[in-house]
Write an enzyme that holds these catalytic residues in place. Structure first.
Site, PDB file in Angstrom:
ATOM      1  N   ARG A  66     -35.758   3.111  43.763  1.00 27.24           N
ATOM      2  CA  ARG A  66     -36.218   4.628  43.265  1.00 27.24           C
ATOM      3  C   ARG A  66     -36.952   5.462  44.614  1.00 27.24           C
ATOM      4  NH1 ARG A  66     -41.697   5.184  39.796  1.00 27.24           N
ATOM      5  NH2 ARG A  66     -41.221   7.291  38.776  1.00 27.24           N
ATOM      6  N   HIS A  70     -37.209   9.585  45.222  1.00 20.96           N
ATOM      7  CA  HIS A  70     -38.298  10.312  45.551  1.00 20.96           C
ATOM      8  C   HIS A  70     -38.533  10.525  46.805  1.00 20.96           C
ATOM      9  CE1 HIS A  70     -40.596   9.548  41.657  1.00 20.96           C
ATOM     10  NE2 HIS A  70     -39.563   9.070  41.436  1.00 20.96           N
ATOM     11  N   ASN A  98     -45.787   9.964  41.392  1.00 16.55           N
ATOM     12  CA  ASN A  98     -45.890   8.758  42.134  1.00 16.55           C
ATOM     13  C   ASN A  98     -47.091   7.986  42.077  1.00 16.55           C
ATOM     14  OD1 ASN A  98     -43.522   9.834  43.155  1.00 16.55           O
ATOM     15  ND2 ASN A  98     -44.412  10.481  45.221  1.00 16.55           N
ATOM     16  N   HIS A 197     -31.466   4.073  36.144  1.00 14.22           N
ATOM     17  CA  HIS A 197     -32.429   3.512  34.995  1.00 14.22           C
ATOM     18  C   HIS A 197     -31.865   2.266  34.336  1.00 14.22           C
ATOM     19  CE1 HIS A 197     -35.131   7.287  34.895  1.00 14.22           C
ATOM     20  NE2 HIS A 197     -35.043   6.741  36.102  1.00 14.22           N
TER      21      HIS A 197
HETATM   22  C1  HEM Z   1     -33.156  12.400  36.500  1.00 15.06           C
HETATM   23  C2  HEM Z   1     -34.369  12.514  36.459  1.00 15.06           C
HETATM   24  C3  HEM Z   1     -35.216  11.336  36.876  1.00 15.06           C
HETATM   25  C4  HEM Z   1     -36.438  11.244  35.994  1.00 15.06           C
HETATM   26  C5  HEM Z   1     -37.152  12.404  34.940  1.00 15.06           C
HETATM   27  C6  HEM Z   1     -37.071  10.075  36.218  1.00 15.06           C
HETATM   28  C7  HEM Z   1     -38.023   9.306  35.881  1.00 15.06           C
HETATM   29  C8  HEM Z   1     -38.539   8.404  35.941  1.00 15.06           C
HETATM   30  C9  HEM Z   1     -39.692   7.618  35.267  1.00 15.06           C
HETATM   31  C10 HEM Z   1     -40.708   8.584  34.352  1.00 15.06           C
HETATM   32  C11 HEM Z   1     -39.851   6.462  35.431  1.00 15.06           C
HETATM   33  C12 HEM Z   1     -40.847   5.258  35.071  1.00 15.06           C
HETATM   34  C13 HEM Z   1     -42.185   5.562  35.744  1.00 15.06           C
HETATM   35  C14 HEM Z   1     -43.454   5.191  35.078  1.00 15.06           C
HETATM   36  O1  HEM Z   1     -43.524   5.053  33.930  1.00 15.06           O
HETATM   37  O2  HEM Z   1     -44.265   4.557  35.931  1.00 15.06           O
HETATM   38  C15 HEM Z   1     -38.647   5.985  36.356  1.00 15.06           C
HETATM   39  C16 HEM Z   1     -38.390   4.788  36.852  1.00 15.06           C
HETATM   40  C17 HEM Z   1     -37.241   4.592  37.713  1.00 15.06           C
HETATM   41  N1  HEM Z   1     -36.685   5.336  38.380  1.00 15.06           N
HETATM   42 FE1  HEM Z   1     -36.256   7.463  37.641  1.00 15.06          FE
HETATM   43  N2  HEM Z   1     -35.982   9.449  37.126  1.00 15.06           N
HETATM   44  C18 HEM Z   1     -34.813  10.219  37.414  1.00 15.06           C
HETATM   45  C19 HEM Z   1     -33.939   9.610  37.981  1.00 15.06           C
HETATM   46  C20 HEM Z   1     -33.855   8.632  38.928  1.00 15.06           C
HETATM   47  C21 HEM Z   1     -32.984   8.589  40.047  1.00 15.06           C
HETATM   48  C22 HEM Z   1     -32.019   9.720  40.843  1.00 15.06           C
HETATM   49  C23 HEM Z   1     -33.133   7.541  40.603  1.00 15.06           C
HETATM   50  C24 HEM Z   1     -32.549   6.746  41.761  1.00 15.06           C
HETATM   51  C25 HEM Z   1     -31.318   7.109  42.200  1.00 15.06           C
HETATM   52  C26 HEM Z   1     -34.272   6.555  39.857  1.00 15.06           C
HETATM   53  C27 HEM Z   1     -34.820   5.458  39.971  1.00 15.06           C
HETATM   54  C28 HEM Z   1     -35.717   4.955  39.355  1.00 15.06           C
HETATM   55  C29 HEM Z   1     -35.821   3.360  38.971  1.00 15.06           C
HETATM   56  C30 HEM Z   1     -35.017   2.411  39.589  1.00 15.06           C
HETATM   57  C31 HEM Z   1     -37.040   3.164  38.269  1.00 15.06           C
HETATM   58  C32 HEM Z   1     -37.870   1.832  37.822  1.00 15.06           C
HETATM   59  C33 HEM Z   1     -38.604   1.684  38.871  1.00 15.06           C
HETATM   60  C34 HEM Z   1     -39.605   0.449  38.701  1.00 15.06           C
HETATM   61  O3  HEM Z   1     -39.229  -0.407  37.902  1.00 15.06           O
HETATM   62  O4  HEM Z   1     -40.493   0.175  39.614  1.00 15.06           O
HETATM   63  N3  HEM Z   1     -34.757   7.631  38.912  1.00 15.06           N
HETATM   64  N4  HEM Z   1     -38.039   7.261  36.587  1.00 15.06           N
END
Ligand code: HEM
Ligand SMILES: *[C@@H]1O[C@H](CO)[C@@H](O)[C@H](O)[C@H]1NC(C)=O
Ligand SMILES: *[C@@H]1O[C@H](CO)[C@@H](O)[C@H](O)[C@H]1NC(C)=O
Length: 347
Positions: A66, A70, A98, A197
């Site tokens: 992630r 970011h 973040n 995701h």
């Molecule tokens: C398209 C728009 C995106 C949105 C709105 C979004 C939003 C989010 C949100 C809200 C979470 C959970 C955070 C939490 O509840 O604390 C999350 C987790 C995550 N996001 Fe995204 N995300 C997006 C795109 C991406 C992209 C492009 C990547 C990487 C290439 C990514 C990788 C991840 C990963 C791997 C997690 C899990 C992290 C963990 O388990 O610690 N996301 N994302």
């Protein structure tokens, strides 16, 4: 103010600026094998660190991957998100998207420590994020690819920029399409990259609106499949602990196309996930990736490489510690001069 400075200090200041210009490189062309001569073990070292930290906690893979998103979306892939706040700089760690959410910063520290032992001052923190993200995907069963390297680390970070840019989990597909297009990322790139995701977790905090009051309707998001919604209601009861985490797809430790299958059956965790199936412009990509894992992998790699190409064009450096900018010899000199002055005025 300036007129109060003794001439010697003015001269020093002038040298300081000249020096900054001299040693601060601007980024060169990114390319594979950038460290082949200067640090041939760079990539294998990062891979080993990733293996180690995933044994400790499998979620480290997702959390590290992630970082690439970011980091790269906010002023280019320059490790700006790794900088701790200072008295004069509000960094990105506490920005809206973040705070209480990004984690595993210590994984990058571990990789950096290893690399500083191996080839001090050579490998940028920005490149570590890119290598580690690729490794996270490979080590959870996803595709492998060659990463371009040669990035520099930023000298600043901006909480404001992060707040302005990073999307909320309540974003609609059309808002996401617009955001990604600002970075020259296509609708296909958006859908493929959202496939990240396929691994990891999200907090109840990110979905309680969708469960109990979608868009102020007082009702849940109608796109939620009933049994899945009941499961999420149990995980995240109204007024409950919003730090509790759930799985972003049904196989949160495996990088596969399960995420897209889940979207097709109304089992997307975030509103911003499910909207990709609700919206006509993104739906066909979701459908195709759900039945064609190889197609997803190929599109995902393309998206990661494109995202990794984002650069601010600002001057940078190779940080010694990913959390702070390097102290410059000239700064140390000026500081000691100031101290001398203070001592003089005390006597
Ligand atoms: C398209 C728009 C995106 C949105 C709105 C979004 C939003 C989010 C949100 C809200 C979470 C959970 C955070 C939490 O509840 O604390 C999350 C987790 C995550 N996001 Fe995204 N995300 C997006 C795109 C991406 C992209 C492009 C990547 C990487 C290439 C990514 C990788 C991840 C990963 C791997 C997690 C899990 C992290 C963990 O388990 O610690 N996301 N994302
Ligand atoms: C739902 O959201 C709307 C607008 O955001 C708000 O006015 C309303 O009070 C909320 N309803 C409940 C039950 O929380
Ligand atoms: C989805 O797959 C079908 C069949 O392979 C293809 O004709 C179509 O162009 C694909 N759609 C998208 C949006 O890529």
């Amino acid at each position: 103010m300036m007129s109060l400075l003794p001439l010697s200090q003015c001269v020093l200041l002038l040298f300081f600026f000249l020096y900054m210009l001299m040693i601060l490189a601007t980024a060169t062309e990114l390319r594979p094998g950038f460290y082949a001569e200067t640090c041939p073990e760079a990539e294998s070292t990062v891979r080993e660190v990733m293996k180690k930290v995933m044994k400790r906690d499998p979620r480290n893979a997702a959390s590290v991957m992630r970082f690439q998103f970011h980091d790269c979306f906010v002023d280019g892939c320059d490790a700006s998100l790794l900088l701790d706040d200072t008295p004069t700089m509000l960094g990105e760690k506490l920005s809206l998207s973040n705070i209480n959410s990004l984690r595993s910063y210590e994984v990058i520290d571990e990789a950096k420590e290893e690399l500083e032992k191996l080839c001090p001052g050579v490998v940028s923190c920005a490149d570590i994020i890119i290598m580690a993200s690729r490794d996270a995907v490979v080590l959870t069963g996803g595709p492998n690819w060659e990463v371009k390297l040669g990035r520099l680390d930023s000298l600043t970070a901006s909480q404001e920029d992060s707040d302005k840019i990073m999307p909320s989990p309540r974003s609609t597909a059309s808002a996401l399409i617009d955001l990604f297009s600002e970075f020259d990322l296509s609708v296909k790139d958006l859908v493929a990259l959202s496939g990240s995701h396929s691994i990891g977790n999200g907090r109840c905090f990110s979905i309680v609106n969708r469960l109990y009051n979608q868009s102020g309707t007082g009702m849940p998001d109608p796109a939620l499949e009933t049994q899945y919604r009941e499961k999420l209601d149990k995980l995240c009861p109204k007024g409950g602990d919003e730090e509790v985490i759930g799985d972003l797809d049904a196989t949160p430790h495996v990088f596969d196309n399960q995420y897209f299958k889940d979207l097709v059956s109304g089992r997307g965790f975030l509103y911003s996930d499910q909207t990709l199936f609700t919206n006509q412009r993104t739906r066909e990509f979701v459908q195709n990736f759900s039945s064609d894992q190889e197609g997803f992998f190929k599109a995902f790699v393309e998206g990661m490489v494109k995202m990794g190409d984002l650069q601010s064009g600002r001057p940078g450096e190779i940080r010694q510690n990913c959390r702070v900018v390097n102290r410059r010899p000239m700064e140390i000199l000026i500081e000691s001069l100031d101290e001398m002055n203070e001592q003089k005025s005390e006597t």
